[in-house]
Design a protein around this motif. Structure first.
Motif, PDB file in Angstrom:
ATOM      1  N   TRP A  21       0.843  -1.201   0.000  1.00 27.95           N
ATOM      2  CA  TRP A  21       0.000   0.000   0.000  1.00 27.95           C
ATOM      3  C   TRP A  21       0.875   1.246   0.000  1.00 27.95           C
ATOM      4  O   TRP A  21       0.655   2.169  -0.794  1.00 27.95           O
ATOM      5  CB  TRP A  21      -0.903  -0.018   1.234  1.00 27.95           C
ATOM      6  CG  TRP A  21      -1.956   1.041   1.272  1.00 27.95           C
ATOM      7  CD1 TRP A  21      -1.778   2.390   1.420  1.00 27.95           C
ATOM      8  CD2 TRP A  21      -3.362   0.844   1.163  1.00 27.95           C
ATOM      9  NE1 TRP A  21      -2.977   3.041   1.426  1.00 27.95           N
ATOM     10  CE2 TRP A  21      -3.968   2.111   1.276  1.00 27.95           C
ATOM     11  CE3 TRP A  21      -4.167  -0.284   1.011  1.00 27.95           C
ATOM     12  CZ2 TRP A  21      -5.342   2.286   1.232  1.00 27.95           C
ATOM     13  CZ3 TRP A  21      -5.528  -0.107   0.971  1.00 27.95           C
ATOM     14  CH2 TRP A  21      -6.116   1.154   1.068  1.00 27.95           C
ATOM     15  N   LEU A  65      -6.075   7.559  -3.207  1.00 29.28           N
ATOM     16  CA  LEU A  65      -5.205   7.062  -2.133  1.00 29.28           C
ATOM     17  C   LEU A  65      -3.726   7.290  -2.419  1.00 29.28           C
ATOM     18  O   LEU A  65      -2.866   6.684  -1.786  1.00 29.28           O
ATOM     19  CB  LEU A  65      -5.468   5.565  -1.897  1.00 29.28           C
ATOM     20  CG  LEU A  65      -6.887   5.230  -1.437  1.00 29.28           C
ATOM     21  CD1 LEU A  65      -7.089   3.721  -1.373  1.00 29.28           C
ATOM     22  CD2 LEU A  65      -7.196   5.883  -0.103  1.00 29.28           C
ATOM     23  N   THR A  68      -0.644   7.559   0.278  1.00 25.78           N
ATOM     24  CA  THR A  68      -1.139   7.214   1.613  1.00 25.78           C
ATOM     25  C   THR A  68      -0.436   5.965   2.123  1.00 25.78           C
ATOM     26  O   THR A  68       0.191   5.227   1.360  1.00 25.78           O
ATOM     27  CB  THR A  68      -2.668   6.966   1.619  1.00 25.78           C
ATOM     28  OG1 THR A  68      -2.971   5.856   0.766  1.00 25.78           O
ATOM     29  CG2 THR A  68      -3.428   8.203   1.185  1.00 25.78           C
ATOM     30  N   LYS A  69      -0.555   5.770   3.409  1.00 21.20           N
ATOM     31  CA  LYS A  69      -0.027   4.580   4.067  1.00 21.20           C
ATOM     32  C   LYS A  69      -1.183   3.896   4.786  1.00 21.20           C
ATOM     33  O   LYS A  69      -2.238   4.491   4.999  1.00 21.20           O
ATOM     34  CB  LYS A  69       1.066   4.957   5.058  1.00 21.20           C
ATOM     35  CG  LYS A  69       2.285   5.568   4.382  1.00 21.20           C
ATOM     36  CD  LYS A  69       3.310   5.989   5.395  1.00 21.20           C
ATOM     37  CE  LYS A  69       4.465   6.694   4.700  1.00 21.20           C
ATOM     38  NZ  LYS A  69       5.401   7.253   5.668  1.00 21.20           N
ATOM     39  N   LEU A  70      -0.939   2.663   5.167  1.00 18.62           N
ATOM     40  CA  LEU A  70      -1.960   1.860   5.831  1.00 18.62           C
ATOM     41  C   LEU A  70      -1.467   1.500   7.224  1.00 18.62           C
ATOM     42  O   LEU A  70      -0.421   0.866   7.369  1.00 18.62           O
ATOM     43  CB  LEU A  70      -2.217   0.598   5.009  1.00 18.62           C
ATOM     44  CG  LEU A  70      -3.379  -0.283   5.380  1.00 18.62           C
ATOM     45  CD1 LEU A  70      -4.700   0.468   5.252  1.00 18.62           C
ATOM     46  CD2 LEU A  70      -3.399  -1.510   4.471  1.00 18.62           C
ATOM     47  N   THR A  93      -6.109   4.629   6.871  1.00 19.74           N
ATOM     48  CA  THR A  93      -5.148   5.169   5.916  1.00 19.74           C
ATOM     49  C   THR A  93      -4.704   6.531   6.434  1.00 19.74           C
ATOM     50  O   THR A  93      -5.434   7.191   7.187  1.00 19.74           O
ATOM     51  CB  THR A  93      -5.763   5.323   4.509  1.00 19.74           C
ATOM     52  OG1 THR A  93      -6.918   6.150   4.602  1.00 19.74           O
ATOM     53  CG2 THR A  93      -6.145   3.976   3.944  1.00 19.74           C
TER      54      THR A  93
END
Length: 156
Positions: A21, A65, A68-70, A93
């Protein structure tokens, strides 16, 4: 009894999902799912199959997204035999620093195929702490007895 080897293997898959991600790599993200996986987003969109999941995430990573990071936190891993598990996490996120609150709850169904753990089903739900608090205030018997305390911290 905690099954540390299988739990560690599943946690590694969750970490690898978050890594894919963060790189914006929908193909790598999708590779963690079975060919016929079911994926439900927090808005209710249903994707069916690895290709659908990977393709949609490639587009999402390029648009909504992007960058973005998860974040995720494992709440529970429950094995259903040798080659299946249900995993509950909190997640969200984010951009920049790690989020202060993880506002979503996820349920994963993992299966082991050819020695590898893959996600067969995923469901993401947006928590509504205010709605929980109202429900628990007027019907306290609806407050889950076995639900992890960290989910109830904002509604107790």
């Amino acid at each position: 009894m905690i099954d540390t080897d299988r739990t560690a293997a599943i946690t590694a898959v969750l970490d690898s999902l978050a890594d894919a991600w963060a790189r914006g790599d929908g193909d790598a993200y999708g590779a963690h799912f079975t060919e016929d996986a079911t994926y439900i987003t927090f808005v209710g969109t249903r994707y069916q199959g690895r290709d659908d999941i990977a393709g949609s995430h490639n587009t999402l990573f390029a648009k909504f997204l992007k960058d973005t990071k998860l974040a995720h936190e494992v709440l529970d891993v429950r094995f259903l035999g040798a080659d299946a598990a249900v995993v509950t996490t909190r997640g969200d996120t984010y951009k920049g620093e790690h989020p202060k609150k993880l506002t979503k709850v996820q349920t994963y169904t993992f299966v082991r195929q050819d020695g590898h753990w893959l996600v067969a089903a995923f469901h993401n739900t947006q928590r509504k702490p205010l709605m929980e608090a109202i429900s628990f205030r007027f019907a306290p018997e609806t407050k889950p007895k076995a639900w992890p305390a960290q989910l109830l911290d904002s509604v107790s």
